[in-house]
Enzyme design. Sequence first.
Site, mmCIF file in Angstrom:
data_model
loop_
_atom_site.group_PDB
_atom_site.id
_atom_site.type_symbol
_atom_site.label_atom_id
_atom_site.label_comp_id
_atom_site.label_asym_id
_atom_site.label_seq_id
_atom_site.Cartn_x
_atom_site.Cartn_y
_atom_site.Cartn_z
ATOM 1 N N LYS A 9 0.830 -1.215 0.000
ATOM 2 C CA LYS A 9 0.000 0.000 0.000
ATOM 3 C C LYS A 9 0.861 1.260 0.000
ATOM 4 O O LYS A 9 0.633 2.166 -0.793
ATOM 5 C CB LYS A 9 -0.931 0.020 1.221
ATOM 6 C CG LYS A 9 -1.969 -1.070 1.248
ATOM 7 C CD LYS A 9 -2.894 -0.940 2.444
ATOM 8 C CE LYS A 9 -2.208 -0.911 3.788
ATOM 9 N NZ LYS A 9 -1.554 -2.142 4.194
ATOM 10 N N ARG A 84 -9.597 1.568 8.507
ATOM 11 C CA ARG A 84 -9.243 0.191 8.846
ATOM 12 C C ARG A 84 -10.398 -0.577 9.464
ATOM 13 O O ARG A 84 -10.282 -1.773 9.666
ATOM 14 C CB ARG A 84 -8.059 0.156 9.815
ATOM 15 C CG ARG A 84 -6.777 0.500 9.125
ATOM 16 C CD ARG A 84 -5.603 -0.024 9.866
ATOM 17 N NE ARG A 84 -4.404 0.268 9.093
ATOM 18 C CZ ARG A 84 -3.214 -0.082 9.436
ATOM 19 N NH1 ARG A 84 -3.026 -0.744 10.549
ATOM 20 N NH2 ARG A 84 -2.186 0.211 8.685
ATOM 21 N N ARG A 123 11.082 -6.466 5.865
ATOM 22 C CA ARG A 123 11.084 -5.036 6.202
ATOM 23 C C ARG A 123 11.659 -4.820 7.600
ATOM 24 O O ARG A 123 12.429 -3.884 7.821
ATOM 25 C CB ARG A 123 9.657 -4.476 6.125
ATOM 26 C CG ARG A 123 9.582 -2.990 6.458
ATOM 27 C CD ARG A 123 8.189 -2.441 6.313
ATOM 28 N NE ARG A 123 7.352 -2.802 7.448
ATOM 29 C CZ ARG A 123 6.078 -2.461 7.567
ATOM 30 N NH1 ARG A 123 5.480 -1.782 6.606
ATOM 31 N NH2 ARG A 123 5.385 -2.806 8.628
ATOM 32 N N ARG A 129 12.570 -2.170 12.255
ATOM 33 C CA ARG A 129 11.318 -1.708 12.853
ATOM 34 C C ARG A 129 10.961 -2.565 14.067
ATOM 35 O O ARG A 129 10.743 -3.771 13.956
ATOM 36 C CB ARG A 129 10.186 -1.778 11.823
ATOM 37 C CG ARG A 129 10.355 -0.814 10.671
ATOM 38 C CD ARG A 129 9.317 0.260 10.588
ATOM 39 N NE ARG A 129 7.967 -0.120 10.855
ATOM 40 C CZ ARG A 129 6.977 -0.044 9.974
ATOM 41 N NH1 ARG A 129 7.214 0.367 8.746
ATOM 42 N NH2 ARG A 129 5.771 -0.358 10.314
ATOM 43 N N ARG A 140 -1.287 -8.319 13.516
ATOM 44 C CA ARG A 140 -1.757 -7.369 12.516
ATOM 45 C C ARG A 140 -2.543 -8.060 11.415
ATOM 46 O O ARG A 140 -3.555 -7.546 10.954
ATOM 47 C CB ARG A 140 -0.573 -6.614 11.896
ATOM 48 C CG ARG A 140 -0.226 -5.403 12.662
ATOM 49 C CD ARG A 140 0.667 -4.495 11.845
ATOM 50 N NE ARG A 140 1.571 -3.895 12.788
ATOM 51 C CZ ARG A 140 2.811 -4.295 12.979
ATOM 52 N NH1 ARG A 140 3.346 -5.237 12.259
ATOM 53 N NH2 ARG A 140 3.529 -3.722 13.901
#
Length: 186
Positions: A9, A84, A123, A129, A140
């Site tokens: 996204k 969301r 990622r 992260r 998630r």
Amino acid sequence: MLGPQGAGKGTQAKRISAEYGIPHIATGDMLRTAITAGTELGRQVEPIVNAGKLVSDELMIELIRERLAQADTEPGFILDGFPRTTRQAEALDEMFSDIGRTFSVVFALQIPDEVAFERLRRRAQLEGRADDTDEAIQRRLENYHRETEPLSEYYRTRGHLVPIRGDRSENEVFADIQQALEQVPV
């Protein structure tokens, strides 16, 4: 822009923003910036984000309302990470009605969970992260299926949904997005 985390996204929204000269409004980036800056909002949402949970609808709606009030959104914008939940989608519809705005298309980037999981794991390694632990990623994805995936039907019934296979190359996905945008009445 709908899709599970890792669907691309953000990547596609940035390309749309650059190609069409409209702002990319990424709620995740907005929240991470607030956390890094140590703002009141940042302190409030940091434990929620790091645990892979969703920030409250009320807080997200207010964040988006403030951002859409800025002049640079007049010619258009792309929302990444919002809505969301059905509650957020309904609030967005209400907000648009209040401010005399509308939107034309909702892209749903569709990828299998295993692809999303691997992209997010990669990622996490590349960007370091803290919010991309295996447990947070799994939570998630579960949140996405429970809370966000129903929005595809919500927007499909309103004639806004454009499903896009997100498990292809970035350029192939963007070509489909461009083709769809060319069909949108101005």
